[in-house]
Write a protein that holds these residues in place. Structure first.
Motif, PDB file in Angstrom:
ATOM      1  N   VAL A  28     -21.593 -24.178  16.488  1.00 38.02           N
ATOM      2  CA  VAL A  28     -21.996 -25.352  15.686  1.00 38.02           C
ATOM      3  C   VAL A  28     -21.800 -26.629  16.514  1.00 38.02           C
ATOM      4  O   VAL A  28     -22.684 -27.481  16.612  1.00 38.02           O
ATOM      5  CB  VAL A  28     -21.181 -25.411  14.374  1.00 38.02           C
ATOM      6  CG1 VAL A  28     -21.428 -26.709  13.626  1.00 38.02           C
ATOM      7  CG2 VAL A  28     -21.502 -24.208  13.481  1.00 38.02           C
TER       8      VAL A  28
ATOM      9  N   ARG B 254     -17.216 -20.906   4.000  1.00 37.17           N
ATOM     10  CA  ARG B 254     -16.995 -19.580   4.606  1.00 37.17           C
ATOM     11  C   ARG B 254     -15.521 -19.465   5.015  1.00 37.17           C
ATOM     12  O   ARG B 254     -14.903 -18.401   4.883  1.00 37.17           O
ATOM     13  CB  ARG B 254     -17.902 -19.402   5.824  1.00 37.17           C
ATOM     14  CG  ARG B 254     -17.610 -18.110   6.584  1.00 37.17           C
ATOM     15  CD  ARG B 254     -18.606 -17.844   7.691  1.00 37.17           C
ATOM     16  NE  ARG B 254     -18.179 -16.740   8.526  1.00 37.17           N
ATOM     17  CZ  ARG B 254     -18.921 -16.198   9.510  1.00 37.17           C
ATOM     18  NH1 ARG B 254     -20.139 -16.684   9.773  1.00 37.17           N
ATOM     19  NH2 ARG B 254     -18.472 -15.190  10.232  1.00 37.17           N
ATOM     20  N   GLU B 255     -14.951 -20.569   5.474  1.00 32.88           N
ATOM     21  CA  GLU B 255     -13.531 -20.571   5.851  1.00 32.88           C
ATOM     22  C   GLU B 255     -12.667 -20.191   4.641  1.00 32.88           C
ATOM     23  O   GLU B 255     -11.737 -19.387   4.743  1.00 32.88           O
ATOM     24  CB  GLU B 255     -13.157 -21.966   6.360  1.00 32.88           C
ATOM     25  CG  GLU B 255     -11.736 -22.097   6.857  1.00 32.88           C
ATOM     26  CD  GLU B 255     -11.408 -23.524   7.307  1.00 32.88           C
ATOM     27  OE1 GLU B 255     -12.257 -24.436   7.181  1.00 32.88           O
ATOM     28  OE2 GLU B 255     -10.280 -23.712   7.812  1.00 32.88           O
TER      29      GLU B 255
ATOM     30  N   GLU C 232     -17.009 -12.773   5.948  1.00 35.90           N
ATOM     31  CA  GLU C 232     -18.185 -13.551   5.517  1.00 35.90           C
ATOM     32  C   GLU C 232     -18.971 -12.842   4.423  1.00 35.90           C
ATOM     33  O   GLU C 232     -19.321 -13.426   3.397  1.00 35.90           O
ATOM     34  CB  GLU C 232     -19.103 -13.811   6.718  1.00 35.90           C
ATOM     35  CG  GLU C 232     -20.370 -14.583   6.343  1.00 35.90           C
ATOM     36  CD  GLU C 232     -21.497 -14.405   7.345  1.00 35.90           C
ATOM     37  OE1 GLU C 232     -21.546 -13.369   8.029  1.00 35.90           O
ATOM     38  OE2 GLU C 232     -22.343 -15.310   7.407  1.00 35.90           O
TER      39      GLU C 232
ATOM     40  N   ALA D 117     -14.767 -18.343  10.879  1.00 33.98           N
ATOM     41  CA  ALA D 117     -15.470 -19.599  10.526  1.00 33.98           C
ATOM     42  C   ALA D 117     -14.983 -20.746  11.408  1.00 33.98           C
ATOM     43  O   ALA D 117     -15.775 -21.555  11.911  1.00 33.98           O
ATOM     44  CB  ALA D 117     -15.241 -19.933   9.055  1.00 33.98           C
TER      45      ALA D 117
ATOM     46  N   ARG E 203     -27.049 -21.309   4.344  1.00 29.13           N
ATOM     47  CA  ARG E 203     -25.630 -20.982   4.162  1.00 29.13           C
ATOM     48  C   ARG E 203     -25.102 -21.932   3.085  1.00 29.13           C
ATOM     49  O   ARG E 203     -24.677 -23.063   3.403  1.00 29.13           O
ATOM     50  CB  ARG E 203     -24.831 -21.128   5.450  1.00 29.13           C
ATOM     51  CG  ARG E 203     -23.374 -20.652   5.291  1.00 29.13           C
ATOM     52  CD  ARG E 203     -22.559 -20.812   6.581  1.00 29.13           C
ATOM     53  NE  ARG E 203     -22.995 -19.944   7.662  1.00 29.13           N
ATOM     54  CZ  ARG E 203     -22.677 -18.653   7.771  1.00 29.13           C
ATOM     55  NH1 ARG E 203     -21.958 -18.071   6.822  1.00 29.13           N
ATOM     56  NH2 ARG E 203     -23.109 -17.931   8.787  1.00 29.13           N
TER      57      ARG E 203
ATOM     58  N   ILE F 277     -16.444 -20.409  14.911  1.00 32.12           N
ATOM     59  CA  ILE F 277     -17.868 -20.775  14.987  1.00 32.12           C
ATOM     60  C   ILE F 277     -18.052 -22.280  14.886  1.00 32.12           C
ATOM     61  O   ILE F 277     -18.859 -22.880  15.608  1.00 32.12           O
ATOM     62  CB  ILE F 277     -18.668 -20.048  13.892  1.00 32.12           C
ATOM     63  CG1 ILE F 277     -18.635 -18.537  14.142  1.00 32.12           C
ATOM     64  CG2 ILE F 277     -20.121 -20.539  13.862  1.00 32.12           C
ATOM     65  CD1 ILE F 277     -19.147 -17.716  12.983  1.00 32.12           C
ATOM     66  N   MET F 278     -17.243 -22.924  14.003  1.00 36.41           N
ATOM     67  CA  MET F 278     -17.346 -24.391  13.894  1.00 36.41           C
ATOM     68  C   MET F 278     -16.962 -25.039  15.209  1.00 36.41           C
ATOM     69  O   MET F 278     -17.551 -26.020  15.640  1.00 36.41           O
ATOM     70  CB  MET F 278     -16.482 -24.902  12.742  1.00 36.41           C
ATOM     71  CG  MET F 278     -17.075 -24.602  11.367  1.00 36.41           C
ATOM     72  SD  MET F 278     -16.162 -25.381  10.010  1.00 36.41           S
ATOM     73  CE  MET F 278     -14.872 -24.176   9.733  1.00 36.41           C
TER      74      MET F 278
ATOM     75  N   TYR G 229     -19.030 -15.606  -1.538  1.00 38.24           N
ATOM     76  CA  TYR G 229     -20.246 -16.124  -0.893  1.00 38.24           C
ATOM     77  C   TYR G 229     -21.459 -15.793  -1.765  1.00 38.24           C
ATOM     78  O   TYR G 229     -22.349 -16.623  -1.958  1.00 38.24           O
ATOM     79  CB  TYR G 229     -20.372 -15.507   0.496  1.00 38.24           C
ATOM     80  CG  TYR G 229     -21.434 -16.091   1.384  1.00 38.24           C
ATOM     81  CD1 TYR G 229     -21.845 -15.402   2.526  1.00 38.24           C
ATOM     82  CD2 TYR G 229     -22.039 -17.310   1.119  1.00 38.24           C
ATOM     83  CE1 TYR G 229     -22.822 -15.929   3.371  1.00 38.24           C
ATOM     84  CE2 TYR G 229     -23.021 -17.838   1.950  1.00 38.24           C
ATOM     85  CZ  TYR G 229     -23.396 -17.133   3.071  1.00 38.24           C
ATOM     86  OH  TYR G 229     -24.382 -17.638   3.912  1.00 38.24           O
TER      87      TYR G 229
ATOM     88  N   PHE H 144     -20.028 -23.743   6.579  1.00 33.24           N
ATOM     89  CA  PHE H 144     -18.909 -22.999   7.179  1.00 33.24           C
ATOM     90  C   PHE H 144     -17.561 -23.366   6.539  1.00 33.24           C
ATOM     91  O   PHE H 144     -16.618 -22.572   6.575  1.00 33.24           O
ATOM     92  CB  PHE H 144     -18.879 -23.245   8.691  1.00 33.24           C
ATOM     93  CG  PHE H 144     -19.903 -22.429   9.428  1.00 33.24           C
ATOM     94  CD1 PHE H 144     -21.094 -22.996   9.859  1.00 33.24           C
ATOM     95  CD2 PHE H 144     -19.691 -21.071   9.652  1.00 33.24           C
ATOM     96  CE1 PHE H 144     -22.046 -22.238  10.511  1.00 33.24           C
ATOM     97  CE2 PHE H 144     -20.651 -20.303  10.317  1.00 33.24           C
ATOM     98  CZ  PHE H 144     -21.833 -20.884  10.740  1.00 33.24           C
ATOM     99  N   LYS H 145     -17.458 -24.570   5.965  1.00 31.35           N
ATOM    100  CA  LYS H 145     -16.178 -24.937   5.321  1.00 31.35           C
ATOM    101  C   LYS H 145     -15.891 -23.993   4.154  1.00 31.35           C
ATOM    102  O   LYS H 145     -14.734 -23.604   3.942  1.00 31.35           O
ATOM    103  CB  LYS H 145     -16.198 -26.385   4.840  1.00 31.35           C
ATOM    104  CG  LYS H 145     -16.186 -27.438   5.927  1.00 31.35           C
ATOM    105  CD  LYS H 145     -15.040 -27.227   6.925  1.00 31.35           C
ATOM    106  CE  LYS H 145     -13.688 -27.662   6.390  1.00 31.35           C
ATOM    107  NZ  LYS H 145     -12.593 -27.321   7.367  1.00 31.35           N
TER     108      LYS H 145
END
Ligand code: NAD
Ligand SMILES: O=P(O)(O)OC[C@H]1O[C@H](O[C@H]2[C@H](O)[C@@H](O)[C@@H](O)O[C@@H]2CO)[C@H](O)[C@@H](O)[C@@H]1O
Ligand code: MN
Length: 438
Positions: A289, A94-95, A110, A281, A87, A284-285, A119, A91-92
């Protein structure tokens, strides 16, 4: 049977435990002897090393060697298989992919819409650099790739490494099939689906059910129209995804669609209720995660505990089955993301498409549909695949104008004015990840 050396690239991935659990449950058909964890984040890689060592001890498989490294040569040299799931930007980023379009009233997601394009422009750099290491240190290894966005990644590899031993795959359709089977009383493992599209942008053509010896898609469509698709066993975001999938079948009842088409056919409904301050995101974080980090720390604190569980699922089963089909020349049937080359006769040959294929020691052999797909699907795909190609052009040519054309043509975007605003904001947010566009 040959003992396998496997590298998991993106070793710190939240999906690694599920893949390893599946590997350990399938050791007889895929006899892995060494698991290498490769990541650019040493902390994530170390967390996963602790977890995998724990899983092996828990299952009494201490004979399997595990190593972790951030050095490509150590990771790839001598590998037989490489499972890749990186990735780029984490995720930062993706946010940002999700929030920037949402702030302009567009789909923020995403892999779909302009979040997916942001992305894609980020992923290509990191993925192609990793592929160059693999070509240098392990050109004979099979790369089974889950890294997203799959269509963009696959197109960039098709251009840069046209002879690479790589198969790109997506677990969404098997996720859909599992949900439809569970919801309407079928065993989806008994299905032979015909499916076509771009990745996260496709439709079922038929679903042959071995038990009833017929195409059951018509009766499934009737059931979906009557009942909708209610799936609340995987959290709110999937519950909404399957609700929208049911809505799409009601409005366009000719085929069962991939759930991701909601972002292109009903973008207004897709963003309805989205909280631009807290997107997927963030969830999920705060979710998987965080949980994974906590579990790794619990194991470090008490190496003797055995009560921490790591499950397996369709995500792990798909890639392990695919690897086993190559290793044992099984000709199992999967949906893979490959150059079209006539599989969909009335779609451009150089499109990268998601279609069924038999997978064997030679790799993926796509199945041709031999007949044209409907204009409605063809038209949507032609426009979106042109947008995807323009995005990949923008990457290789470092072209602002190509990026703007790609953003404007993306099938979730209503206006070049908004496309340009979002592009300019994303250039700033992705500094250091995107090529400098001129
Ligand atoms: N194809 C599919 O259907 C499918 C399904 C699930 C997830 N995915 C994709 O798999 C990837 C991983 O998903 P996740 O939720 O586990 O993400 P994650 O952030 O938990 O894991 C990704 C890992 O990749 C590492 N990484 C980032 N850049 C790297 C690089 N250049 N080289 C090596 N490692 C690098 C990160 O440090 C991280 O540990 C994402 O691209 C996601 O979109 C695809
Ligand atoms: O929002 P995320 O990161 O949880 O999921 C995004 C991914 O969603 C799909 O993969 C799902 C799969 O469909 C589901 O059945 C289960 O296995 O979880 C997977 C990962 O969450 C999609 O195919 C991927 O491309 C997305 O990245
Ligand atoms: Mn996918």
């Amino acid at each position: 049977m040959k003992k396998i050396t496997l590298c998991i690239a993106g070793g710190g991935s939240t999906h690694t435990p599920g893949i390893v659990r599946t590997l350990l449950n399938n050791i007889e058909k895929f006899p892995v002897k060494t698991i290498r964890l490769y990541d650019i984040d040493a902390e994530k890689n170390d967390d996963m090393y602790v977890i995998i060592k724990y899983m092996l001890k828990q299952q009494g498989l201490n004979g399997i060697e595990v190593m972790k490294t951030e050095i490509p040569k150590e990771a790839f040299e001598g590998c037989d298989f490489i499972f890749s799931q990186i990735r780029v930007g984490g995720f930062k980023m993706r946010e940002q992919d999700e929030k920037i379009p949402l702030r302009h009233g567009l789909v923020g997601q995403e892999t779909c819409g302009l979040g997916g394009f942001a992305y894609g422009l980020r992923s290509m750099g990191g993925f192609l650099k990793m592929m160059s290491y693999i070509q240098e240190f392990a050109p004979e290894a099979w790369v089974l790739n889950y890294t997203n966005p799959e269509s963009i990644i696959a197109e960039s590899v098709r251009r840069r490494f046209p002879n690479a031993k790589i198969i790109n795959a997506c677990d969404m359709t098997i996720g859909i099939e599992e949900v439809l089977g569970n919801t309407f009383g079928y065993d989806s493992k008994d299905w032979i689906p015909e499916y076509y599209g771009l990745n996260h942008f496709g439709w079922y053509k038929s679903i042959y059910d071995i038990a009833s010896q017929k195409d059951i898609m018509p009766e499934l469509i009737d059931k979906i129209i009557e009942n909708g698709i209610h799936w609340d066993r995987a959290g709110e975001s999937w519950k909404k995804a399957y609700y929208m999938m049911g809505h799409m079948v009601k409005v366009f009842p000719s085929n069962i669609p991939n759930n991701y088409l909601e972002y292109y056919l009903f973008p207004d409904m897709a963003i309805d209720g989205e909280d631009v301050s807290y997107t997927r995101a963030n969830a999920i974080m705060d979710g998987r995660v965080k949980e994974l980090k906590e579990k790794a720390d619990m194991i470090r604190k008490d190496h003797e505990r055995t009560d921490i569980d790591f499950g397996s699922g369709v995500h792990g089963q798909y890639i392990v089955d695919m690897a086993s089909s190559i290793l044992n020349n099984l000709n199992m049937r999967f949906k893979v993301i490959v150059p079209n080359k006539g599989a969909i006769p009335n779609l451009r040959q150089d499109a990268v498409v998601e279609v069924p294929a038999y997978v064997n020691a030679k790799g993926a052999e796509p199945i041709s549909f031999r007949e044209d797909i409907p204009d409605f699907h063809k038209g949507l795909m032609e426009a979106q695949v042109a947008a995807e190609k323009l995005l990949v052009d923008a990457f290789f040519e470092k072209s602002y104008q190509k990026a703007l054309q790609a953003f404007t043509l993306n099938q979730s975007v209503p206006s070049a004015r908004i496309a340009k605003q979002i592009l300019d904001e994303m250039i700033i947010a992705n500094e250091g990840y995107w090529p400098e566009l001129k």
